[in-house]
Design a protein around this motif. Structure first.
Motif, PDB file in Angstrom:
ATOM      1  N   ASP A  24       0.814  -1.193   0.000  1.00 45.92           N
ATOM      2  CA  ASP A  24       0.000   0.000   0.000  1.00 45.92           C
ATOM      3  C   ASP A  24       0.856   1.255   0.000  1.00 45.92           C
ATOM      4  N   ARG A  38      -2.049  10.726   0.089  1.00 48.55           N
ATOM      5  CA  ARG A  38      -3.281  10.456   0.828  1.00 48.55           C
ATOM      6  C   ARG A  38      -4.186  11.677   0.784  1.00 48.55           C
ATOM      7  N   PHE A  41      -5.842  12.010  -2.528  1.00 49.12           N
ATOM      8  CA  PHE A  41      -6.901  11.007  -2.573  1.00 49.12           C
ATOM      9  C   PHE A  41      -8.138  11.514  -1.847  1.00 49.12           C
ATOM     10  N   GLU A  42      -7.907  12.049  -0.678  1.00 53.10           N
ATOM     11  CA  GLU A  42      -9.010  12.496   0.178  1.00 53.10           C
ATOM     12  C   GLU A  42      -9.736  13.691  -0.445  1.00 53.10           C
ATOM     13  N   LEU A  45     -12.207  12.799  -2.981  1.00 48.77           N
ATOM     14  CA  LEU A  45     -13.469  12.190  -2.538  1.00 48.77           C
ATOM     15  C   LEU A  45     -14.563  13.240  -2.361  1.00 48.77           C
ATOM     16  N   ARG A  59     -10.731  14.565   8.713  1.00 51.54           N
ATOM     17  CA  ARG A  59     -10.799  13.257   8.064  1.00 51.54           C
ATOM     18  C   ARG A  59      -9.465  12.544   8.119  1.00 51.54           C
ATOM     19  N   ASP A 108      -5.445   6.273  -8.360  1.00 49.22           N
ATOM     20  CA  ASP A 108      -6.567   5.362  -8.304  1.00 49.22           C
ATOM     21  C   ASP A 108      -6.279   4.081  -9.079  1.00 49.22           C
ATOM     22  N   SER A 111      -3.799   1.949  -7.300  1.00 47.84           N
ATOM     23  CA  SER A 111      -4.427   1.293  -6.161  1.00 47.84           C
ATOM     24  C   SER A 111      -5.263   0.106  -6.633  1.00 47.84           C
ATOM     25  N   GLU A 112      -5.956   0.317  -7.727  1.00 53.52           N
ATOM     26  CA  GLU A 112      -6.785  -0.739  -8.313  1.00 53.52           C
ATOM     27  C   GLU A 112      -5.907  -1.915  -8.759  1.00 53.52           C
ATOM     28  N   ARG A 142     -15.847  -0.749  10.952  1.00 51.49           N
ATOM     29  CA  ARG A 142     -16.435   0.588  10.929  1.00 51.49           C
ATOM     30  C   ARG A 142     -17.423   0.754  12.064  1.00 51.49           C
ATOM     31  N   SER A 200     -19.016   8.615  11.823  1.00 48.56           N
ATOM     32  CA  SER A 200     -17.983   7.779  11.217  1.00 48.56           C
ATOM     33  C   SER A 200     -17.391   8.616  10.096  1.00 48.56           C
ATOM     34  N   ASP A 201     -16.085   8.811  10.126  1.00 50.53           N
ATOM     35  CA  ASP A 201     -15.450   9.698   9.144  1.00 50.53           C
ATOM     36  C   ASP A 201     -16.072  11.079   9.168  1.00 50.53           C
TER      37      ASP A 201
ATOM     38  N   ARG B  10      -9.951  -2.450  -1.734  1.00 48.16           N
ATOM     39  CA  ARG B  10      -9.542  -1.069  -1.538  1.00 48.16           C
ATOM     40  C   ARG B  10     -10.327  -0.411  -0.422  1.00 48.16           C
ATOM     41  N   ARG B  19      -8.562   3.131  10.798  1.00 45.44           N
ATOM     42  CA  ARG B  19      -9.030   2.752  12.128  1.00 45.44           C
ATOM     43  C   ARG B  19      -8.051   1.914  12.901  1.00 45.44           C
TER      44      ARG B  19
END
Lengths: 294, 294
Positions: A24, A38, A41-42, A45, A59, A108, A111-112, A142, A200-201, B10, B19
């Motif tokens: 990773d 990171r 990436f964030e 989103l 986040r 992306d 990562s895929e 989660r 959450s997040d 992913r 987490r």
DNA sequence: GCCATTGTCTGACCTTAGTCAGACGATCAC
DNA sequence: GTGATCGTCTGACTAAGGTCAGACAATGGC
């Protein structure tokens, strides 16, 4: 028993850190170090309005100075565009530029590819087993790490949660809160009432509030769990938490009402020790009333 | 389909990093930074003889200079004891001291607490689901990341794998390899033969070799999968790999023999396209003979 | 006995990640 | 309008993690 759970978690942690964690890191490191990647990436989103610096900070859990520096490095590379938020010019909104979107897409893809290469050696059946196991683990991890916190009912998170709640019961039962919303919110503060949001997040995924009834009992209201999160035990956990706080505040009886079509909620209340009682209020939407002595 | 697997992996990665990864880092950091802690942990996994520096380097994937420095810092804290290996004085063996074991135990407890606190908010049923999912994921991720590599049949890893193989069939069938072992090993090198070992964490978990039969066909021998690893598809994957190499070497027929009690192995050969043939050798232990045209 | 190789260590060096205190403008409560 | 607070940024600093080239002793192959 408990030890066995912990042992499995630990064993998995070790495997994960060694096999996937390492990969990773390398995947995210496409020229750029991990931090900026990171962040990129964030940011990607977020929706078209971009994200505020504060949102990103929460986040990603970063120090404000550090984040600021990371943003500057992305900005220097022409990947993001940072400008003041027109509604509050202290805030700054971050958005990807065209180049930023390209870089983000490359990330992306990497990562895929990584995910694919991980499962590649497995047979199709094994891949399905792994996918299923990871999806389950994901949901449960989660759920386990959801944060329950007492916040004001006028806090943006509370408002978002209650809006979702009203939208949902509005759709199902044609219920319209009208002005009651505001009055109720007030009752759920101060020494007699409170409001709890599960996040959450940073996103509200469940909520519930308590106020005092005229006869001195506590009433649980606005209990809601996000559709994606049902079946993860979040409702029961929230209920337990509300009861704990209620008890701390010196109440010894809790009541609540609900609609008779919400079978799962009813089942949960019964499992939690609530028993049906007579109508105790004039809520036109309610069809079932419950009480529990703490 | 494939995309769904990758997406799940992913999504899980993201959840995990946020987490658990974060918590994990904090837990390991008990005063000591992560590197030394992980090293301490890893050394503690070895048996009483300790581990060689090289082993640690491979298991943790560290640069030799870096590892050396980490060892020195642990040594300075009196946690480990590093001394030359009596059988090869270039090598150095690392062992925990009394204090090292204490520190290691403390680390262990923290890790255990962490794992417990992760599952604590879940109900018992959910905990069981999570544990099961993680155990499945663990096995499959390990299986997916097993390394297949061609090594000499006299390489320590090969020897270890074959020893396990002979021990096993010795126990089951009273088979004694005698000197045949050495002769065979020779046949599994050079242009006509080869030997493949599958390793996980540096430990041999499966093996298989190929040599040339007098009539020019390839024969697969010494195929073995570690008991803990059966049912993870490793045998089929190894077989596929052996066939690929066999094909590259210009063979077009592969044969193998096995005992008729090894039902799973037989089923696997059949699934892989092998069909039963007449006895083609005088192996007293064999009861079934198979062939496949590549 | 010689040379190549193996296994570990040292010194010099670099990047990344992160912390902390304070600056400064924007906004809010009154 | 003013003082408190919010949101972000800057500068100065530190530790952690890691790389690389070479040193040096032990061993193995011949």
């Amino acid at each position: 028993m408990a030890d066995q759970h912990a042992a499995t978690v630990r064993r998995f942690n070790r495997t994960y850190t060694q096999r996937i964690g390492a990969l990773d890191d390398s995947f995210l490191g496409t020229g750029r170090p991990l931090g900026p990647s990171r962040l990129l990436f964030e940011i990607g989103l977020s929706d078209d309005d971009g994200a505020t610096v504060r949102e990103l900070r929460e986040r990603l859990g970063l120090d404000s100075g550090y984040l600021s520096r990371l943003l500057r490095s992305l900005e220097a590379d022409g990947l993001v565009d940072v400008r003041p938020d027109p509604t509050d010019r202290r805030r700054r909104r971050v958005r990807l530029t065209g180049r930023g979107r390209t870089a983000r897409r490359r990330l992306d893809e990497r990562s895929e590819d990584l995910a694919r290469s991980l499962v590649a050696p497995l047979s199709e059946r094994q891949r399905e087993r792994l996918t299923e196991a990871l999806a389950t683990a994901d949901l449960l991890v989660r759920a386990a790490t959801v944060q329950l916190q007492e916040v004001s009912p006028t806090d943006p998170r509370s408002v978002a949660a209650m809006a979702a709640y009203f939208a949902e019961i509005g759709e199902r039962f044609g219920f319209e809160p009208g002005d009651a919303w505001l009055e109720d919110a007030e009752a759920m503060t101060g020494p007699d009432g409170f409001f709890v949001v599960a996040t959450s997040d940073g996103e509200a995924v469940a909520c519930g509030g308590v106020h005092r009834l005229p006869d001195g009992a506590a009433e649980i209201k606005r209990m809601w769990v996000h559709g994606d999160w049902r079946g993860a035990g979040l409702g029961a956990r929230l209920l337990r938490h509300l009861e704990d706080v209620v008890r701390d505040r010196g109440y010894d009886v809790v009541r609540l009402d609900t609609n008779d079509t919400l079978l799962e909620a009813i089942a949960m209340y019964e499992r939690a020790g609530y028993h049906a009682i007579e109508r105790y209020n004039d809520n036109p939407w309610a069809r079932r009333w419950f009480e529990k002595t703490l």
